[in-house]
Design a protein around this motif. Sequence first.
Motif, short mmCIF file in Angstrom:
data_model
loop_
_atom_site.label_atom_id
_atom_site.label_comp_id
_atom_site.label_asym_id
_atom_site.label_seq_id
_atom_site.Cartn_x
_atom_site.Cartn_y
_atom_site.Cartn_z
N LEU A 1 0.83 -1.20 0.00
CA LEU A 1 0.00 0.00 0.00
C LEU A 1 0.86 1.25 0.00
CD1 LEU A 1 -2.83 1.16 -0.03
CD2 LEU A 1 -2.85 1.03 2.47
N GLU A 2 1.96 1.23 0.75
CA GLU A 2 2.89 2.37 0.75
C GLU A 2 3.46 2.59 -0.65
OE1 GLU A 2 3.91 4.70 2.80
OE2 GLU A 2 3.30 4.01 4.78
N LEU A 3 3.89 1.51 -1.30
CA LEU A 3 4.45 1.63 -2.65
C LEU A 3 3.41 2.13 -3.64
CD1 LEU A 3 6.71 -1.54 -2.84
CD2 LEU A 3 7.46 0.84 -2.83
N TRP A 4 2.19 1.61 -3.55
CA TRP A 4 1.12 2.05 -4.45
C TRP A 4 0.83 3.53 -4.22
CZ3 TRP A 4 -3.84 3.93 -3.67
CH2 TRP A 4 -4.63 4.03 -4.81
N SER A 5 0.72 3.92 -2.95
CA SER A 5 0.43 5.33 -2.62
C SER A 5 1.53 6.25 -3.09
CB SER A 5 0.24 5.49 -1.11
OG SER A 5 -0.81 4.70 -0.64
N LEU A 6 2.78 5.86 -2.83
CA LEU A 6 3.90 6.70 -3.26
C LEU A 6 4.02 6.73 -4.79
CD1 LEU A 6 6.58 5.79 -0.59
CD2 LEU A 6 5.55 8.03 -0.97
N GLY A 7 3.75 5.62 -5.45
CA GLY A 7 3.78 5.59 -6.91
C GLY A 7 2.73 6.52 -7.51
N LEU A 8 1.51 6.44 -6.98
CA LEU A 8 0.44 7.31 -7.46
C LEU A 8 0.75 8.78 -7.15
CD1 LEU A 8 -2.33 7.50 -8.79
CD2 LEU A 8 -3.34 7.20 -6.53
N ALA A 9 1.24 9.05 -5.95
CA ALA A 9 1.58 10.43 -5.58
C ALA A 9 2.71 10.96 -6.46
CB ALA A 9 1.97 10.49 -4.11
N THR A 10 3.68 10.11 -6.77
CA THR A 10 4.78 10.51 -7.65
C THR A 10 4.26 10.85 -9.04
OG1 THR A 10 6.33 9.14 -6.41
CG2 THR A 10 6.99 9.79 -8.63
N LEU A 11 3.37 10.02 -9.55
CA LEU A 11 2.77 10.28 -10.86
C LEU A 11 2.01 11.61 -10.86
CD1 LEU A 11 1.96 9.35 -13.75
CD2 LEU A 11 -0.04 8.30 -12.67
N LEU A 12 1.17 11.81 -9.86
CA LEU A 12 0.39 13.04 -9.79
C LEU A 12 1.27 14.27 -9.60
CD1 LEU A 12 -2.64 11.80 -7.65
CD2 LEU A 12 -2.60 12.30 -10.10
N ALA A 13 2.28 14.17 -8.74
CA ALA A 13 3.19 15.31 -8.52
C ALA A 13 3.99 15.62 -9.78
CB ALA A 13 4.12 15.01 -7.35
N THR A 14 4.37 14.58 -10.52
CA THR A 14 5.11 14.79 -11.77
C THR A 14 4.23 15.47 -12.82
OG1 THR A 14 6.48 12.87 -11.27
CG2 THR A 14 6.48 13.65 -13.55
N VAL B 1 10.33 20.51 -7.37
CA VAL B 1 11.02 20.02 -6.17
C VAL B 1 10.11 19.04 -5.41
CG1 VAL B 1 12.09 20.70 -3.99
CG2 VAL B 1 12.46 22.08 -6.03
N PHE B 2 8.81 19.31 -5.39
CA PHE B 2 7.84 18.42 -4.76
C PHE B 2 7.83 17.06 -5.45
CE2 PHE B 2 3.11 17.55 -3.94
CZ PHE B 2 3.31 17.15 -2.62
N ALA B 3 7.83 17.05 -6.78
CA ALA B 3 7.87 15.79 -7.53
C ALA B 3 9.17 15.04 -7.25
CB ALA B 3 7.72 16.06 -9.02
N LEU B 4 10.28 15.76 -7.18
CA LEU B 4 11.56 15.12 -6.84
C LEU B 4 11.51 14.50 -5.45
CD1 LEU B 4 14.19 17.63 -8.26
CD2 LEU B 4 13.74 15.31 -9.05
N ALA B 5 10.86 15.18 -4.52
CA ALA B 5 10.74 14.66 -3.16
C ALA B 5 9.92 13.37 -3.15
CB ALA B 5 10.11 15.70 -2.25
N PHE B 6 8.88 13.30 -3.96
CA PHE B 6 8.11 12.06 -4.03
C PHE B 6 8.91 10.94 -4.69
CE2 PHE B 6 3.92 14.07 -3.08
CZ PHE B 6 3.54 13.16 -2.11
N VAL B 7 9.66 11.25 -5.74
CA VAL B 7 10.53 10.24 -6.35
C VAL B 7 11.53 9.75 -5.31
CG1 VAL B 7 12.34 9.87 -8.08
CG2 VAL B 7 10.26 11.10 -8.70
N VAL C 1 11.84 5.89 -4.07
CA VAL C 1 13.10 5.15 -4.18
C VAL C 1 13.54 4.66 -2.80
CG1 VAL C 1 15.57 5.39 -4.72
CG2 VAL C 1 13.84 6.23 -6.32
N ARG C 2 13.41 5.51 -1.80
CA ARG C 2 13.80 5.10 -0.44
C ARG C 2 12.92 3.96 0.07
NH1 ARG C 2 14.59 9.79 3.58
NH2 ARG C 2 15.83 8.21 4.62
N GLU C 3 11.64 3.99 -0.28
CA GLU C 3 10.75 2.90 0.12
C GLU C 3 11.12 1.61 -0.60
OE1 GLU C 3 7.83 0.85 2.11
OE2 GLU C 3 8.38 2.93 2.51
#
Length: 169
Positions: A86-99, A140-146, A150-152
């Motif tokens: 769920l963390e990976l899915w959430s971070l993946g979706l957030a990364t996509l949206l932020a990008t 910068v926000f999108a980079l933070a999500f990436v 990656v850290r996850e």
Amino acid sequence: MRRLLDALYDGAAWLAALCMVALLVAVLLSIIGRQLHFNIPGIDAYAGYLMAGAGFLALAHTLKRGEHIRVTLLINALRGGARRGLELWSLGLATLLATLFAFYSCRLVWQSHSFHDISTSNDATPLWIPQLAMAVGTVVFALAFVDELVRELRGERAQAASGEALRNE
């Protein structure tokens, strides 16, 4: 690389803080101008630009400090692989949206510059100038999500403890 990214997030936060100070000065000038019967053209528009700039530039720093609003009801109920999934899915979706947000913010700046779009207020500011803070903040926000994703994936991301018990507003 970690120090460079952290410096980037901190630099954006410092720019957000400078926007907040400039916003305070703009609002004070507006108030003093009304009291002393003088007008600074466009001061209200500049206050709005500074407020938006502060908000966008602070996004990444706020994310990295764990201060964004998170709905943890479901994720706190999960353990192990389900929680990580769920963390990976959430971070993946957030990364996509932020990008996407960053892409369209940069595109807006480019279009405003190309079309020579100016403010409708009496200051006639080229809109790409205040929009630049939004574009930089979203990139910068999108980079933070990436970075978080990656850290996850590498197992280096610390699980954020819920601070709800600490905040009793």
